[in-house]
Scaffold this motif. Structure first.
Motif, PDB file in Angstrom:
ATOM      1  N   LEU A  51      33.001  20.995   5.170  1.00 57.84           N
ATOM      2  CA  LEU A  51      32.996  21.242   6.630  1.00 57.84           C
ATOM      3  C   LEU A  51      34.409  21.214   7.200  1.00 57.84           C
ATOM      4  O   LEU A  51      34.785  22.056   8.027  1.00 57.84           O
ATOM      5  N   LYS A  52      35.187  20.229   6.669  1.00 58.82           N
ATOM      6  CA  LYS A  52      36.581  20.114   7.127  1.00 58.82           C
ATOM      7  C   LYS A  52      37.342  21.401   6.830  1.00 58.82           C
ATOM      8  O   LYS A  52      38.084  21.935   7.668  1.00 58.82           O
ATOM      9  N   GLN A  53      37.151  21.882   5.558  1.00 61.22           N
ATOM     10  CA  GLN A  53      37.841  23.094   5.119  1.00 61.22           C
ATOM     11  C   GLN A  53      37.429  24.289   5.994  1.00 61.22           C
ATOM     12  O   GLN A  53      38.282  25.080   6.422  1.00 61.22           O
ATOM     13  N   THR A  54      36.111  24.378   6.229  1.00 66.18           N
ATOM     14  CA  THR A  54      35.582  25.478   7.064  1.00 66.18           C
ATOM     15  C   THR A  54      36.201  25.450   8.451  1.00 66.18           C
ATOM     16  O   THR A  54      36.616  26.484   8.989  1.00 66.18           O
ATOM     17  N   ILE A  55      36.269  24.260   8.969  1.00 70.63           N
ATOM     18  CA  ILE A  55      36.835  24.123  10.320  1.00 70.63           C
ATOM     19  C   ILE A  55      38.303  24.535  10.325  1.00 70.63           C
ATOM     20  O   ILE A  55      38.774  25.216  11.240  1.00 70.63           O
ATOM     21  N   LYS A  56      39.013  24.155   9.197  1.00 67.73           N
ATOM     22  CA  LYS A  56      40.435  24.500   9.082  1.00 67.73           C
ATOM     23  C   LYS A  56      40.601  26.022   9.063  1.00 67.73           C
ATOM     24  O   LYS A  56      41.450  26.596   9.773  1.00 67.73           O
ATOM     25  N   THR A  57      39.729  26.670   8.243  1.00 60.47           N
ATOM     26  CA  THR A  57      39.777  28.132   8.142  1.00 60.47           C
ATOM     27  C   THR A  57      39.480  28.768   9.497  1.00 60.47           C
ATOM     28  O   THR A  57      40.158  29.716   9.925  1.00 60.47           O
ATOM     29  N   LYS A  68      39.971  27.548  12.290  1.00 60.30           N
ATOM     30  CA  LYS A  68      41.122  27.322  13.156  1.00 60.30           C
ATOM     31  C   LYS A  68      42.181  28.404  12.930  1.00 60.30           C
ATOM     32  O   LYS A  68      42.730  28.976  13.896  1.00 60.30           O
ATOM     33  N   GLU A  69      42.454  28.686  11.603  1.00 61.14           N
ATOM     34  CA  GLU A  69      43.456  29.711  11.270  1.00 61.14           C
ATOM     35  C   GLU A  69      43.028  31.076  11.808  1.00 61.14           C
ATOM     36  O   GLU A  69      43.827  31.824  12.388  1.00 61.14           O
ATOM     37  N   VAL A  70      41.729  31.357  11.585  1.00 64.28           N
ATOM     38  CA  VAL A  70      41.184  32.641  12.064  1.00 64.28           C
ATOM     39  C   VAL A  70      41.356  32.765  13.582  1.00 64.28           C
ATOM     40  O   VAL A  70      41.768  33.814  14.098  1.00 64.28           O
ATOM     41  N   ALA A  83      43.434  35.552  15.496  1.00 65.86           N
ATOM     42  CA  ALA A  83      42.750  36.359  16.526  1.00 65.86           C
ATOM     43  C   ALA A  83      43.517  36.272  17.840  1.00 65.86           C
ATOM     44  O   ALA A  83      43.688  37.269  18.555  1.00 65.86           O
ATOM     45  N   SER A  84      44.011  35.073  18.094  1.00 65.86           N
ATOM     46  CA  SER A  84      44.761  34.861  19.332  1.00 65.86           C
ATOM     47  C   SER A  84      46.045  35.690  19.329  1.00 65.86           C
ATOM     48  O   SER A  84      46.391  36.333  20.330  1.00 65.86           O
ATOM     49  N   ASN A  85      46.740  35.690  18.165  1.00 70.73           N
ATOM     50  CA  ASN A  85      47.985  36.477  18.058  1.00 70.73           C
ATOM     51  C   ASN A  85      47.709  37.961  18.245  1.00 70.73           C
ATOM     52  O   ASN A  85      48.448  38.657  18.945  1.00 70.73           O
ATOM     53  N   THR A  86      46.626  38.430  17.566  1.00 70.10           N
ATOM     54  CA  THR A  86      46.261  39.855  17.677  1.00 70.10           C
ATOM     55  C   THR A  86      45.995  40.218  19.135  1.00 70.10           C
ATOM     56  O   THR A  86      46.440  41.271  19.617  1.00 70.10           O
ATOM     57  N   LEU A  87      45.288  39.361  19.755  1.00 68.68           N
ATOM     58  CA  LEU A  87      44.981  39.608  21.173  1.00 68.68           C
ATOM     59  C   LEU A  87      46.241  39.682  22.012  1.00 68.68           C
ATOM     60  O   LEU A  87      46.369  40.521  22.908  1.00 68.68           O
ATOM     61  N   LEU A  88      47.202  38.777  21.656  1.00 64.61           N
ATOM     62  CA  LEU A  88      48.461  38.761  22.407  1.00 64.61           C
ATOM     63  C   LEU A  88      49.196  40.090  22.231  1.00 64.61           C
ATOM     64  O   LEU A  88      49.711  40.677  23.190  1.00 64.61           O
ATOM     65  N   GLU A  89      49.196  40.550  20.940  1.00 64.95           N
ATOM     66  CA  GLU A  89      49.865  41.828  20.667  1.00 64.95           C
ATOM     67  C   GLU A  89      49.196  42.971  21.419  1.00 64.95           C
ATOM     68  O   GLU A  89      49.840  43.842  22.013  1.00 64.95           O
TER      69      GLU A  89
END
Lengths: 260, 326
Positions: B185-191, B193-195, B199-205
């Motif tokens: 679950l921790k790993q999933t949450i980490k992933t 988070k990265e996603v 997504a946030s960066n893409t949106l910014l671009e």
């Protein structure tokens, strides 16, 4: 054996007295509507019984209002219901305490006065002298006095109630800073015709009882100065008893008619 | 004491007593609206909660009248008639609502007339207004008892669930007790988070791109989006193209109609196009005309050389020459 006969004689005396009082009452009603009318004497008696009792009734009413409020106030404060004071004092005074206290005070002052006055007239044979001289002593002495008490007691009760309410207002004003207008607004807000009308009618009967018993006791007074004293005393005692009985009947009747 | 003085005092005493009595009667009567002109209105309730004749009627908190009569209309409806002060009636609308309440916690029952929004005419004598029954303490208590029962059932169920979890039964217990699953679950949450960061960066671009399109007037999109003059022109061009296409369509339709008419009708044009014999006749006619013309030219040439007409032609040549010289 002597004890039983003693009780028997007491009962007989009591019944005899009741019978005589009934005759006396019937005679009063008969003489009231028969000419000539002793109007001057009636007015004199009204003044003597009404005006002269005013101070006594006023002071009594004022103190009763004052004391009633002072005594009730702590209890009402405990329940946070001091604002109900005007309603409570108003209803108590007008329905019961005012008429009853005024009637008892008048029974003491007027009833005993009539008993003593007529008793002394009987003892000194003035009543007999009036009969001989052609004046109707019953009409002149009894009818005028009984009518005077019958009409003056209700007026004294009304004035006594008003003074009593004013006494209660003074306490509320000093302790609770209640205005005159607010106090009397609340008093009349809580009052109904079912409070004031039966109380006034009751007062007429109180007056009638005071006058009739006082006159009866004095008119048929025993011999000697002791008889006069007894007449005055028994007039007060008997009137007071009769007042409570009339009060009970009046409250019972009001309960039926006004659905209290 | 003077008899007159006695009479005056007695008179004063009687007058004061009588006045106080009359004043008392008047004040009580006034409270019950006995000395005022009143209007009668009514309302129907299912429960009057101990309302009595003579109880107060209030409008926006002001005492405006008293209850005149209470009567049962049928087994479930009670009609209450009210005397309302005449000077207040003009303020009460026909859409006002009557409710039964109590004057304080332990006070007498009263009727509250509440104004409602919206337009409605002024109430009239004898009108019946709507009523509204408030929630009674009994209803509240019965609702409360249902709520308590439900809470009891819920608590029992909750207890069973917690017991099952504690004993390691069910998915929830596994989730709570399994350590491997927790690391997954921790790993999933980490992933996740990265996603979400990507997504946030893409949106910014994307936002930057959109912004540049909006602000850059040099690009076609920017020009189209920002230059209103070009936009209007483009709009006009498109409108003109549209109008032209409509006209062209009409013209084509007309041509089609003409062609159809030509094909179907017996007119001269159709005859000319379709009849082959006529074409042949026309050809021979034209040939004859050509030959005729040649022969006419030869005749005219002969006329020029004839002695009778030669002078006329010379005269014409001279006039032509004079006109050229001038």
């Amino acid at each position: 054996m002597s004890g039983i006969s003693n009780i028997k004689s007491h009962i007989q005396t009591f019944l005899k007295e009741i019978g005589e009082l009934s005759y006396f009452t019937a005679r009063f009603f008969k003489e009231t509507f028969r000419k000539p009318f002793e109007f001057k004497e009636f007015l004199r008696q009204c003044y003597s019984m009404g005006n002269r009792s005013l101070v006594l009734v006023g002071i009594t009413g004022f103190i009763i209002g004052l004391v009633l409020t002072l005594q009730t106030r702590p209890t009402l404060m405990e329940f946070g219901a001091v604002s109900w004071m005007p309603s409570m004092v108003g209803i108590s005074l007008i329905r019961e305490i005012g008429p009853m206290i005024t009637a008892l005070v008048c029974a003491g002052r007027i009833g005993s006065g009539i008993g003593a006055e007529l008793g002394s007239m009987r003892v000194t044979e003035q009543i007999d002298a009036m009969e001989v001289s052609g004046t109707n002593p019953f009409k002149y002495l009894v009818v005028t006095r009984v009518l005077a008490t019958t009409f003056m007691i209700p007026l004294l009760v009304i004035i006594g109630d008003a003074i009593g309410l004013y006494g209660s207002y003074l306490v509320e004003h000093l302790k609770g800073d209640v205005s005159f207008q607010l106090y009397f607004n609340q008093v009349f807000e809580s009052l109904e015709f079912g409070d004031i009308i039966p109380a006034t009618i009751k007062s007429f009967f109180f007056g009638l009882a005071i006058g009739l018993v006082g006159c009866f006791k004095g008119y048929y007074c025993g011999k000697g100065t002791a008889g006069v004293g007894r007449a005055a005393n028994s007039a007060v005692v008997f009137t007071s008893l009769l007042l409570f009985i009339i009060d009970f009947i009046a409250v019972f009747a009001a309960d039926i008619f006004y659905d209290l | 004491m003077n008899a007159n003085s006695q009479k005056i005092r007695l008179g004063l005493f009687v007058i004061i007593g009588t006045l106080l009595f009359v004043l008392g009667i008047y004040l009580i009567g006034q409270k019950q609206n006995m000395f005022k002109r009143t209007f009668m209105i009514s309302a129907e309730f299912q429960n009057v909660n101990g309302l009595q004749k003579g109880n107060n009627v209030r409008y926006s908190g002001i005492n405006i009248g008293t209850v005149r009569a209470i009567e049962m209309v049928n087994d479930s409806i009670v009609k209450v008639e009210m005397n309302i002060q005449e000077n207040i009636v003009k303020h009460i609308r026909k859409n006002a609502v009557a409710t039964i309440g109590s004057d304080g916690l332990v006070g007498n029952m009263i009727i509250n007339i509440l104004p409602r929004d919206g337009m409605a005419g002024v109430i009239e004598n004898g009108d019946m207004i709507k009523s509204f029954s408030k929630v009674e303490p009994d209803d509240l208590l019965s609702n409360l008892s249902v709520t308590i029962k439900n809470t009891e059932i819920l608590t029992e169920d909750l207890l069973k669930i917690t017991n099952a979890i504690n004993n390691g039964q069910g998915t929830l217990a596994t989730v709570l007790n399994d350590t491997v699953m927790s690391s997954d679950l921790k790993q999933t949450i980490k992933t996740l988070k990265e996603v979400s960061v990507n997504a946030s960066n893409t949106l910014l671009e994307f936002n930057g791109l959109v912004k540049s399109i909006k602000t850059d007037d040099a690009s076609i999109l920017g020009l189209l989006l920002n230059d209103t003059v070009s936009g209007n022109k483009l709009k006009m061009i498109l409108q003109t193209i549209e109008t032209s296409s409509v006209k062209m369509e009409n013209s084509v339709e007309k041509i089609n109609t003409i062609i159809e008419n030509v094909n179907t009708s017996d007119g001269a044009f159709n005859y000319v196009i379709k009849d082959t014999s006529l074409v042949n006749s026309l050809k021979s006619t034209l040939k004859n005309v050509n030959e005729g013309t040649d022969k006419f030219n030869q005749n005219m040439e002969a006329l020029k050389h004839n002695f009778l007409t030669r002078g006329y032609f010379r005269k014409l040549n001279k006039e032509e020459r004079k006109a050229k010289e001038n």
